[in-house]
Design an enzyme around this catalytic site. Sequence first.
Site, PDB file in Angstrom:
ATOM      1  N   HIS A   2       0.840  -1.043  -0.199  1.00 28.53           N
ATOM      2  CA  HIS A   2      -0.370   0.196  -0.289  1.00 28.53           C
ATOM      3  C   HIS A   2       0.734   1.526   0.054  1.00 28.53           C
ATOM      4  O   HIS A   2       1.168   2.243  -1.228  1.00 28.53           O
ATOM      5  CB  HIS A   2      -1.393  -0.012   1.310  1.00 28.53           C
ATOM      6  CG  HIS A   2      -1.881   0.650   1.560  1.00 28.53           C
ATOM      7  ND1 HIS A   2      -3.019   0.762   0.752  1.00 28.53           N
ATOM      8  CD2 HIS A   2      -1.754   2.451   1.873  1.00 28.53           C
ATOM      9  CE1 HIS A   2      -3.306   2.645   1.405  1.00 28.53           C
ATOM     10  NE2 HIS A   2      -2.603   3.112   1.729  1.00 28.53           N
ATOM     11  N   GLU A   3       2.103   1.026   0.537  1.00 27.65           N
ATOM     12  CA  GLU A   3       2.917   2.365   0.894  1.00 27.65           C
ATOM     13  C   GLU A   3       3.410   2.506  -0.065  1.00 27.65           C
ATOM     14  O   GLU A   3       3.800   3.955  -0.609  1.00 27.65           O
ATOM     15  CB  GLU A   3       3.307   2.876   2.842  1.00 27.65           C
ATOM     16  CG  GLU A   3       2.844   3.143   3.394  1.00 27.65           C
ATOM     17  CD  GLU A   3       1.357   3.741   3.575  1.00 27.65           C
ATOM     18  OE1 GLU A   3       1.273   4.530   3.158  1.00 27.65           O
ATOM     19  OE2 GLU A   3       0.798   3.421   4.507  1.00 27.65           O
ATOM     20  N   HIS A  51       1.848   4.458  -2.722  1.00 30.71           N
ATOM     21  CA  HIS A  51       1.810   6.079  -2.863  1.00 30.71           C
ATOM     22  C   HIS A  51       3.317   6.327  -3.163  1.00 30.71           C
ATOM     23  O   HIS A  51       3.889   7.381  -3.881  1.00 30.71           O
ATOM     24  CB  HIS A  51       1.784   6.434  -1.286  1.00 30.71           C
ATOM     25  CG  HIS A  51       0.146   6.074  -0.878  1.00 30.71           C
ATOM     26  ND1 HIS A  51      -0.684   6.940  -1.106  1.00 30.71           N
ATOM     27  CD2 HIS A  51       0.396   5.556   0.248  1.00 30.71           C
ATOM     28  CE1 HIS A  51      -1.903   6.367  -1.050  1.00 30.71           C
ATOM     29  NE2 HIS A  51      -1.213   5.920   0.110  1.00 30.71           N
ATOM     30  N   HIS A  85       3.730   6.463  -6.779  1.00 33.77           N
ATOM     31  CA  HIS A  85       3.461   7.458  -7.522  1.00 33.77           C
ATOM     32  C   HIS A  85       3.663   8.325  -7.458  1.00 33.77           C
ATOM     33  O   HIS A  85       4.155  10.249  -8.454  1.00 33.77           O
ATOM     34  CB  HIS A  85       2.218   7.373  -6.643  1.00 33.77           C
ATOM     35  CG  HIS A  85       0.856   8.235  -7.508  1.00 33.77           C
ATOM     36  ND1 HIS A  85      -0.539   8.794  -6.163  1.00 33.77           N
ATOM     37  CD2 HIS A  85       0.675   9.220  -8.575  1.00 33.77           C
ATOM     38  CE1 HIS A  85      -1.109   9.512  -7.317  1.00 33.77           C
ATOM     39  NE2 HIS A  85      -0.377   9.507  -8.528  1.00 33.77           N
TER      40      HIS A  85
END
Length: 603
Positions: free
Chosen positions: A392-393, A396, A399
């Site tokens: 998940h992290e 980010h 991105h």
Amino acid sequence: MADIKQLPTREQVDSSLTWDLTPIYQDRQAFNQAFDQVAKQIEALPELQGKLARSSKDLVQVIDAMMAAIRPAEKLYVYASLKHDQDTTDADNQALSGRTQSLLTKLESNLAWFEPELLAVESKTLDQWIQTDSGLKPYEHYLRTITDEREHVLTPAAEKLLAQAGDALNASSNTFDVLNDADLEFPVVEDDDGGTVQLSQGIYDQLIQSTKPEVRQMAFKQLYAVYHQFRHTLAATLSGNVKTHNFEASVHHYQDARQAAMNANHIPESVFDSLVTSVNDHLPLLHRYVALRKQILKLPELHMYDLYTPITGEPKLSYTFDEAKAEALRALAVLGPDYLSHVQEAFDSRWIDVVENKGKRSGAYSSGMYDTAPYILLNWQDNLESLFTLVHEMGHSMHSYYTTHNQPYQYGDYSIFVAEIASTTNETLLTDYLLNKYDDKQVQAFVLNHYLDGFKGTVFRQTQFAEFEHFIHQQDAAGQPLTADYLSQYYLELNKKYYGKDVISDPEIADEWARIPHFYYNYYVYQYATGFAAANTLAQRINSGEPAKREAYLNYLKSGSSDYPINVMRKAGVDMTQTAYLDQAFAEFEKRLNQFETLAKTM
Ligand SMILES: [Zn+2]
């Protein structure tokens, strides 16, 4: 009581498991030098005042000078906050963070004149400048995001007056925070090991997941008894906050608070309406899922406090951090070699602060800015949940990495509306990967349940919140007093609609509105639900193996804030103004619910 875990001090943690912040500043001296330099730049900002309207050349110069101060200030901020979070008890780091905060406040107030001055330039003039001066081209979209709001910005004097009233207008929200975080006292309850524990929000989150029905029931009843006691005060704080939103929307010439909130990111209101309609149409799926929960848990009655206990037991999967890194690389391989090479770079260049130490901030996040790596804070445990957090992290951080390496500084960040999509897409890819990889029924059931619970908590529950939030704003605008009884009555009805007849909507749940901080965030929660659903479509496109679809996804990661969020997502392959992406998400939920039902029969 459970034994108290001894955490290492920051100094005791193996440096290979800590983040390397020296690429930001080699040492404290380098930070201090940069700090003094930025402080001087910020001091000089008011000299730019009154110049931008003279010509397009002046406007370019003012923007350049402004960005030249903001950019290094952000870098100071990232360094100071990461230092602070790695050990919040460290006095030096506290001071560093405090000094940097003050500097940023100064920066903001020294730039307060910019927007009103820009908006004082007539739109015809500004358009002409953008057409004719190539120096303004790189700032075109940046300027549009400000001037699009032109009709909603009042005169500088009126805006100043409103800003001065800010503390007073936010008083209800602040009162809620103080009451909820500091003053409310909860009783002592029974814990999982047969001992007793003082209830708190954090302890409640643990106890509500207990496998012992009497433990979670007691935690539930005792927690809500306290909120019930303060329900009139809490209705007053929530009502006051809603009135602030409605007031601010109305004085800025918006139709209502929702339009004002969504307009900030140029999200059409149909995105919100489609979500609520679609979720309502698919509530029978949630009803089926909770009925299954009741059956597997072998409970004669399913109560609101039975919705968080794990139904598949302890997972068989566990990972060391090194094993998790290898697994993450395999799960994300569908994103292609370029993406993987940057994930590898994150591992090799120590962008991740892995393990827990004394004083370290809890939870997990990704944080960075244009001139730093996108760092990740974790509090690693050797389990599947931590692997999900890692990907998940990493979503980010990748991105951020792609954005900062493909956009100029002014477009080098992105809004919350698109942020959670990149992280959730990675989680979805991990779910797909694990379900493909493991035949073992228990592992399959665990992964499926993780997915179904995630969907329930993100798509259904956050939409329930969004529906409630919109209702109370509308009712207040129509003159309906938001009393505790009124709020509780509506909340209970809504809760019954969402969970269906297989769940007993215990009377306590009517007061749930009283303890949700998100109701003070102003139309924020719907983005969790839309993000989760969009990630589903994107993951399916990536899994198709078609290079063009993967490219479209990577292009979204590279877009930053160079275009409005809804356009960025459309180009990536998901039109969030239509309902198809929601239908696809529910189809996936249904498919996995079927799989889980079949598995449950054999277990
Ligand atoms: Zn996130």
